[in-house]
Motif scaffolding. Sequence first.
Motif, PDB file in Angstrom:
ATOM      1  N   LEU A  75     -11.352  -7.338   4.413  1.00 47.52           N
ATOM      2  CA  LEU A  75     -10.038  -6.823   4.788  1.00 47.52           C
ATOM      3  C   LEU A  75     -10.103  -5.691   5.817  1.00 47.52           C
ATOM      4  N   LYS A  79      -8.528  -5.936   9.627  1.00 45.49           N
ATOM      5  CA  LYS A  79      -7.562  -4.940  10.095  1.00 45.49           C
ATOM      6  C   LYS A  79      -8.019  -4.298  11.404  1.00 45.49           C
ATOM      7  N   ASN A 110      -4.724 -12.734  -0.610  1.00 45.34           N
ATOM      8  CA  ASN A 110      -4.946 -11.313  -0.335  1.00 45.34           C
ATOM      9  C   ASN A 110      -4.880 -11.021   1.158  1.00 45.34           C
ATOM     10  N   VAL A 111      -5.460 -11.917   1.951  1.00 43.73           N
ATOM     11  CA  VAL A 111      -5.427 -11.734   3.404  1.00 43.73           C
ATOM     12  C   VAL A 111      -3.988 -11.787   3.919  1.00 43.73           C
ATOM     13  N   LYS A 113      -1.227 -11.355   2.290  1.00 45.99           N
ATOM     14  CA  LYS A 113      -0.426 -10.245   1.770  1.00 45.99           C
ATOM     15  C   LYS A 113      -0.569  -9.019   2.665  1.00 45.99           C
ATOM     16  N   GLU A 114      -1.788  -8.775   3.124  1.00 39.83           N
ATOM     17  CA  GLU A 114      -2.041  -7.635   3.992  1.00 39.83           C
ATOM     18  C   GLU A 114      -1.558  -7.872   5.420  1.00 39.83           C
ATOM     19  N   HIS A 115      -1.636  -9.135   5.864  1.00 41.29           N
ATOM     20  CA  HIS A 115      -1.322  -9.456   7.266  1.00 41.29           C
ATOM     21  C   HIS A 115      -0.454 -10.718   7.323  1.00 41.29           C
TER      22      HIS A 115
END
Length: 204
Positions: A75, A79, A110-111, A113-115
């Motif tokens: 992650l 980023k 998870n990826v 959700k972040e991006h």
Amino acid sequence: IVDFGGGIKTDNDIEVAFQNGASMVTIGSIAVTQPELFVSWIDKYGPERIILGADVRNGKISINGWKEDSTEELLPFLKYYIDKGINKVLCTDISKDGMLQGTAIKLYKNVMKEHPSLQLIASGGVSCLSDIIELEKIKQKALENHIPIIMDDTLEYIYELYKNKSINSILEIGTAVGYSAICFTNILKKEGFIFISEEPKEGA
């Protein structure tokens, strides 16, 4: 669209790829070992032509054909390069690749959700249509299962047919080529689809 990946390590390598017809290139190891060089390629060729390769084992990026595990965690690695302009990522969970036991859904969730705006190419583990549908649910833009990329329009078309359950006969995949079409066809046949090789006639 031609995506060239593997072995790009120098300015000359990437220039040769583009000069010989590549529309995009996928680069992973250099993004870990020589980040300044990789960023210079983003600036020179633009993020639309460069896909960041992220091969993951135990949460960390592997390099040099999976022979070495780096200290880079997925992650933060993503980023850093998204902040530099990258918007396409080919992510392979090494533990899933070739096993035909399902994809790394938790990892991709998870990826995304972040991006959420990232164009994520999910790689490894696909064995049936339900795996593809699960990927669609987390907004995957494309699918790659250790085979050439199947483009968005093909995937979305077939998914809509399956979701609507309106027909059980679909056209042979035209926009995917070679082994990708063969593999994807076999997946769909397992789900009961009947393939035809001609365009349907009017009124049929």
